[in-house]
Enzyme design. Structure first.
Site, PDB file in Angstrom:
ATOM      1  N   ARG A 159       0.863  -1.185   0.000  1.00 36.88           N
ATOM      2  CA  ARG A 159       0.000   0.000   0.000  1.00 36.88           C
ATOM      3  C   ARG A 159       0.896   1.230   0.000  1.00 36.88           C
ATOM      4  NH1 ARG A 159      -2.574   4.165  -0.119  1.00 36.88           N
ATOM      5  NH2 ARG A 159      -4.727   4.474   0.603  1.00 36.88           N
TER       6      ARG A 159
ATOM      7  N   GLU B 248     -10.936   4.631  -6.275  1.00 37.17           N
ATOM      8  CA  GLU B 248     -11.229   3.212  -6.446  1.00 37.17           C
ATOM      9  C   GLU B 248     -11.546   2.936  -7.919  1.00 37.17           C
ATOM     10  OE1 GLU B 248     -11.255   0.800  -3.734  1.00 37.17           O
ATOM     11  OE2 GLU B 248     -10.092   2.516  -3.031  1.00 37.17           O
TER      12      GLU B 248
ATOM     13  N   ARG C 269      -1.631  -5.144   4.752  1.00 36.39           N
ATOM     14  CA  ARG C 269      -0.803  -4.658   3.650  1.00 36.39           C
ATOM     15  C   ARG C 269       0.458  -3.974   4.183  1.00 36.39           C
ATOM     16  NH1 ARG C 269      -5.522  -1.214   0.810  1.00 36.39           N
ATOM     17  NH2 ARG C 269      -5.423  -0.369   2.933  1.00 36.39           N
TER      18      ARG C 269
END
Length: 347
Positions: free
Chosen positions: A225, A233, A267
């Site tokens: 990330r 998105e 992440r």
């Protein structure tokens, strides 16, 4: 069993006939390395015996005498480098600078033999990788990024060779055991069992990767990330464009990641550099992401976003761009909700 472990964890050994790939570098020796360390291995061997890898002739059109001259030049350049290469991009640059007169086809063939990327230059190449900032815990040097591994404009999956010292020390015992069992199964030509064991390794977060020169390595999977930015998105306006922008920057490239920690979704959060370019900074400059001020207050990020807004670049050309974190509250992802609070979906 000891030989099988050395096969995957850094030392050298010859494969059994049953496990021999069609083509090998370094005189038939398999090492647990990525491209740049495979080149370093061959240069060490050349220093000892003045011989070149036999498989190289399938990738280049030149005499053995010419190849010996190449390795002599590379060995000298490697030894004289102020900072010897530590990752694939740096090794590729040294090869290109040293062997620039051998012809395009031979140069590309040499790089392909070692699985080394062809460094790309852009207008942002004036950036340099800074020293570790406060809060950085460790550094990852990835293998080339697959395009399919890029999930959206601020996240992707990366693999790191277990030939790296830190990774070698982190391999779980069950994965080591699985590697041994798979090696033995392949040696016994029990390929069905080897395939099942391979699935075990993948489920544990590892993967067997075959390089272009047919060397197989074990690599550790990381979900990355990008720290301090938030891209739209994929289902949002400009979401697919942001994803493609990131893909263009990093696909097929080896990355340097300064890791700050792990987020609530598991992440790995970090600053990402490609060929000396700071990826988050470039995304912000091009209007491909928002500055995620709630998690990162770096003033240079705010300034890059401000300039992109003023120039109406990327998502800022939209009539009314919506913050991704606001959009996600309105459109919760069931998978992320489950990861954050597993009890929500328990029966």
């Amino acid at each position: 069993m000891g030989n099988a472990l050395r096969f995957f964890y850094g030392s050298c050994q010859r494969q059994t006939a049953a496990d021999e790939p069609q083509e090998l570098g370094s005189h038939g020796v398999v090492t647990e390395t990525a491209g740049f360390s495979a080149l370093a291995q061959d240069l060490r061997l050349f220093h000892t015996n003045s011989r070149v890898p036999p498989g190289l002739s399938r990738y280049v059109n030149s005499s053995e005498k010419a190849q010996i001259n190449w390795y002599s030049k590379l060995l000298k350049a490697w030894n004289e480098a102020r900072t010897p290469p530590k990752q694939a991009e740096a090794a590729a640059r040294l090869v290109i600078q040293t062997l620039q007169n051998i012809g395009k086809a031979n140069l590309e063939g040499f790089l392909a033999f070692y699985g080394l990327p062809v460094p790309q230059t852009t207008e942002e190449d004036t950036d340099v990788t800074p020293p570790w900032a406060e809060g950085v815990q460790f550094e990852l040097l990835t293998l080339p990024i697959d395009e399919w591994a890029i999930g959206d404009g601020d996240g992707f999956t990366a693999y790191v060779s277990t030939g790296e010292q830190m990774e070698s020390n982190l391999i779980p015992q069950e994965v080591k055991n699985a590697v041994i069992r798979r090696h033995n199964a392949r040696a016994a030509k029990d390929f069905k069992q080897a395939k099942l064991i391979k699935k075990e390794v993948i489920a544990a977060g590892y993967r067997f990767i075959t390089l272009p020169n047919q060397k197989e390595i074990l690599a550790h999977k990381y979900r990355i990330r990008l720290r301090g930015v938030d891209a739209p998105e994929c289902k949002m306006p400009y979401g697919e464009e942001a994803k493609q922008a990131l893909a263009k920057m990093i696909k097929g490239k080896c990355l340097q990641i300064h890791v700050y920690g792990v987020d609530k979704y598991g992440r790995t959060v970090g600053d990402v550099y490609c060929n000396g370019i700071f990826i988050q900074e470039l995304l912000l400059r091009r209007g491909c992401a928002w500055h995620y001020k709630a998690f990162d207050a770096r003033p240079e990020f705010a300034e890059s976003e401000k300039k992109a807004r003023a120039d109406r670049r990327g998502l800022w050309a939209l009539p009314n761009p919506e913050e991704p974190w606001v959009w996600k509250k309105k459109n919760p992802n069931p998978r992320e909700t489950l990861q954050k609070n597993p009890s929500v979906y328990r029966m």
